[in-house]
Design a protein around this motif. Structure first.
Motif, short mmCIF file in Angstrom:
data_model
loop_
_atom_site.label_atom_id
_atom_site.label_comp_id
_atom_site.label_asym_id
_atom_site.label_seq_id
_atom_site.Cartn_x
_atom_site.Cartn_y
_atom_site.Cartn_z
N GLU A 163 -4.05 -0.48 22.93
CA GLU A 163 -4.87 -0.08 21.78
C GLU A 163 -6.33 -0.03 22.23
O GLU A 163 -6.81 -0.98 22.85
CB GLU A 163 -4.68 -1.07 20.64
CG GLU A 163 -5.66 -0.95 19.49
CD GLU A 163 -5.69 0.43 18.84
OE1 GLU A 163 -4.63 0.90 18.39
OE2 GLU A 163 -6.78 1.05 18.81
N ASP A 198 1.39 9.82 12.81
CA ASP A 198 0.42 10.88 12.46
C ASP A 198 0.15 11.80 13.65
O ASP A 198 -0.22 12.96 13.45
CB ASP A 198 -0.90 10.26 12.00
CG ASP A 198 -0.82 9.72 10.57
OD1 ASP A 198 0.29 9.70 10.01
OD2 ASP A 198 -1.87 9.31 10.04
N LYS A 211 -7.29 -3.62 -0.22
CA LYS A 211 -5.93 -3.10 -0.39
C LYS A 211 -4.94 -3.85 0.49
O LYS A 211 -3.78 -4.03 0.13
CB LYS A 211 -5.90 -1.61 -0.03
CG LYS A 211 -6.33 -0.69 -1.17
CD LYS A 211 -6.59 0.74 -0.73
CE LYS A 211 -5.39 1.48 -0.19
NZ LYS A 211 -5.75 2.86 0.26
N ILE A 218 0.80 -1.24 0.00
CA ILE A 218 0.00 0.00 0.00
C ILE A 218 0.83 1.28 0.00
O ILE A 218 0.27 2.36 0.19
CB ILE A 218 -0.98 0.02 1.20
CG1 ILE A 218 -0.22 -0.21 2.51
CG2 ILE A 218 -2.10 -0.95 1.02
CD1 ILE A 218 -1.06 0.04 3.73
C1 FAD Z 1 -8.91 5.28 4.94
C2 FAD Z 1 -7.43 5.46 4.93
C3 FAD Z 1 -6.68 4.83 3.95
C4 FAD Z 1 -5.31 5.00 3.93
N1 FAD Z 1 -4.59 4.35 2.97
C5 FAD Z 1 -3.25 4.46 2.96
C6 FAD Z 1 -2.49 3.79 1.98
O1 FAD Z 1 -3.02 3.12 1.10
N2 FAD Z 1 -1.13 3.90 2.01
C7 FAD Z 1 -0.51 4.63 2.98
O2 FAD Z 1 0.73 4.68 2.99
N3 FAD Z 1 -1.21 5.30 3.93
C8 FAD Z 1 -2.57 5.23 3.94
N4 FAD Z 1 -3.28 5.90 4.89
C9 FAD Z 1 -2.56 6.67 5.93
C10 FAD Z 1 -2.00 5.72 7.00
O3 FAD Z 1 -2.92 4.72 7.32
C11 FAD Z 1 -1.60 6.50 8.25
O4 FAD Z 1 -0.71 7.53 7.89
C12 FAD Z 1 -0.90 5.58 9.27
O5 FAD Z 1 -1.70 4.48 9.61
C13 FAD Z 1 -0.55 6.36 10.54
O6 FAD Z 1 0.00 5.48 11.45
P1 FAD Z 1 0.01 5.78 13.02
O7 FAD Z 1 0.64 4.59 13.63
O8 FAD Z 1 0.62 7.10 13.26
O9 FAD Z 1 -1.51 5.92 13.46
P2 FAD Z 1 -2.80 5.03 13.22
O10 FAD Z 1 -2.62 4.01 12.17
O11 FAD Z 1 -3.91 6.00 13.07
O12 FAD Z 1 -2.98 4.25 14.61
C14 FAD Z 1 -3.27 4.93 15.80
C15 FAD Z 1 -3.95 3.97 16.76
O13 FAD Z 1 -3.93 4.55 18.06
C16 FAD Z 1 -5.12 4.19 18.72
N5 FAD Z 1 -5.34 5.13 19.83
C17 FAD Z 1 -5.50 6.47 19.73
N6 FAD Z 1 -5.66 6.99 20.97
C18 FAD Z 1 -5.62 5.96 21.84
C19 FAD Z 1 -5.75 5.88 23.27
N7 FAD Z 1 -5.97 6.95 24.02
N8 FAD Z 1 -5.65 4.66 23.84
C20 FAD Z 1 -5.43 3.54 23.09
N9 FAD Z 1 -5.32 3.58 21.74
C21 FAD Z 1 -5.39 4.77 21.13
C22 FAD Z 1 -6.17 4.31 17.62
O14 FAD Z 1 -7.32 3.56 17.96
C23 FAD Z 1 -5.42 3.72 16.44
O15 FAD Z 1 -5.64 2.34 16.34
C24 FAD Z 1 -4.67 5.79 4.92
C25 FAD Z 1 -5.43 6.44 5.90
C26 FAD Z 1 -6.80 6.29 5.90
C27 FAD Z 1 -7.61 6.99 6.94
#
Ligand code: FAD
Ligand code: SF4
Length: 496
Positions: A173, A453, A190, A96
């Protein structure tokens, strides 16, 4: 270098995709399998150009010519070793990632670039198949306890790295399953979710503790977290969606894209859909596009995922609208090689059927007598340069109502959720509302780190992995005074 003349002999080829009319009836991945010999041919196209811009195009600094060479030699174990030294989860990025590396491939100056993303996926899949991906349990433990809040790619990458450094890592989580947006957000077509489970089994065997169903800040208070752990890594993502507060927003039938998408992930996983992806109880029941005229508001990738999901629900029609003008068909002059090109992108979901419209604004949601959405009032726009700034101007007489019973808001995310854990921890926010940090360490408490993010704002999986790895290095240094975790080669080219 494997084959000096490979780029002259072989054309770029990607795995075939399943027929759109067949694949819209299921949620399985779209690409069909490709034989290792086909990957070998693609790897042979790498010129070993001497100044591999692809390294710096990849946010992880993946060592691409080297693994291409190993694939050409059919030495999959070595190819995986090279790839895994910079990327904890090539099975995700290989599926992806938008592949900014390919946009900066030197061969891409005058020929189609090397199929790097596909080669990466093949290495990962071959490595799992041949048993090269095994748990690597640290020989010594430091006795330090680390809490990771959020189990998306940033949290998982940080967990893998900190565990490797010998710390005891617990990942919290709030959703009922581990994976962040990989699990609940990105559609199954995907990224099939067994790929996450397969990786989690390895990580668990390495000693990482996973605790899903814990909403930190609510079920586990900020103070307890600070007292019980030596370091805390915040990787909670950017979860507050951008709303569209125009007349009629209160009508039934208007939803943020993430509610729609994460529900479908849950349906596929045979999990209850009553709790949304932010851990809140959800009162609206099933959101289904079946038989409806769907308008996706927002022309980006999340919108495209809504298109693919709506078609699988058998919507009556699917339209995606965007405020900005249509991008050029080819690389825009403003983004020359090796930059990430600004240009029109057509996703596999678009191929499955969707009307795409640009330079359109939504003025009002229109409802029926029961408070259900029945139409959108749209207007065409022109973009005018006023004192160096592009401004939108409504085209007189272009206002019209289009039938719509389901509107999906896919205009991006503002910032992480502030109330609850972040406010309780007392973190600072930057001007965009993301958690403020200096080299991944929050500005308010040296034992609290932040990545993904939640720190950089809405981005990509490859950036989240990169941030998780870098933040793990920072946390390891804080705990131990130094770190043996690998440093990243500098990435120069940025893509969100
Ligand atoms: C619909 C969609 C499609 C996407 N498709 C792509 C793609 O095809 N390719 C790509 O490269 N990127 C894609 N992205 C972007 C990508 O998914 C994100 O940039 C990435 O997942 C960010 O990773 P992260 O670990 O920072 O946060 P996230 O993946 O958002 O994970 C954060 C997690 O923290 C948990 N959380 C938050 N607060 C708390 C709390 N207080 N206690 C416990 N748990 C908590 C949330 O529930 C979540 O599960 C997509 C985004 C979306 C929304
Ligand atoms: S992670 Fe993405 S940018 Fe990096 S090599 Fe793989 S496909 Fe390219």
């Amino acid at each position: 270098m494997g084959k000096p003349t490979g780029f002259l002999e072989f054309a770029r080829e990607l795995p075939k995709k399943r027929d759109p009319q067949q694949r819209i009836h299921d949620y399985r991945e779209i690409e069909v399998q490709f034989a290792p010999q086909d990957t070998q041919r693609q790897a042979a196209r790498c010129m070993d150009c001497g100044t591999p811009f692809c390294h710096s195009g990849c946010p992880l600094g993946n060592i691409i010519p080297e693994f291409n060479d190993a694939v050409y030699e059919q030495n999959w174990a070595y190819a995986y070793e090279i790839l895994a030294s910079t990327n904890n989860f090539p099975e995700f990025t290989g599926r992806i990632c938008p592949a900014p590396c390919e946009a900066s491939c030197v061969l891409g100056i005058n020929k189609p670039p090397v199929a790097i993303e596909f080669i990466e996926k093949s290495i990962a899949e071959e490595a799992f198949k041949q048993g090269y991906v095994t748990p690597r349990i640290p020989t010594e433990r430091t006795g330090k306890q680390i809490a990771i809040v959020g189990s998306g790619p940033a949290g998982l990458a940080a967990a893998a790295q900190l565990n490797k450094a010998g710390h005891t890592v617990t990942v919290f989580e709030r959703a009922d399953q581990i994976g962040g947006l990989l699990r609940y957000g990105i559609p199954d077509f995907k990224l099939e979710k067994w790929t996450i489970d397969r990786r989690l089994a390895i990580m668990e065997a390495e000693g990482i503790i996973f605790k899903p169903g814990v909403n930190v800040g609510k079920d586990l208070k900020a103070n307890d977290l600070l007292n019980d752990f030596d370091a805390i890594m915040l990787t909670g993502g950017s979860t507050v969606p951008r709303d569209l507060p125009i007349p009629g927003r209160e009508l039934k039938g208007i939803y943020p894209a993430m509610q729609f998408l994460s529900q479908q992930n849950k349906r596929n996983a045979e999990r209850p859909v009553e709790v949304d992806h932010q851990g809140e109880t959800y009162t609206d029941g099933d959101i289904l596009a079946t038989g409806k005229n769907v308008v996706v508001i927002g022309g980006g990738d999340t919108g495209s995922d809504c298109v693919g999901t709506s078609n699988r629900h058998e919507a009556a029609s699917v339209t995606q609208i965007e405020l900005m003008p249509m991008p050029p068909q080819e690389r825009a002059e403003s983004t020359p090689w090796p930059n990430w090109p600004m240009m029109l992108r057509t996703s596999t979901s678009h191929e499955e059927g969707c009307e795409r419209q640009w330079s359109i604004n939504t003025k009002e949601f229109i409802g029926d007598e029961n408070g259900n959405l029945k139409a959108l009032r749209l207007v065409d726009l022109t973009w005018e340069n006023k004192n160096g700034r592009m401004q939108m101007v409504e085209l007189p007489g272009s206002e019209r109502d289009v039938p719509c019973e389901l509107a999906l808001l896919a205009a991006g995310f503002l910032h992480p959720q502030h109330n609850g854990l972040l406010d309780d921890l007392g973190v600072d926010y930057d001007e965009r509302g993301n958690v403020k940090a200096v080299k991944y360490q929050t500005t308010t408490n040296p034992k609290v780190f932040v990545a993904g993010d939640m720190r950089r704002g809405q981005s990509l999986v490859v950036w989240a992995i990169s941030e998780g790895r870098e933040a793990a290095r920072a946390a390891d240094c804080y705990l131990m005074g130094e770190t043996m975790l690998e440093a990243k080669a500098v990435s120069m080219i940025s893509v969100e």
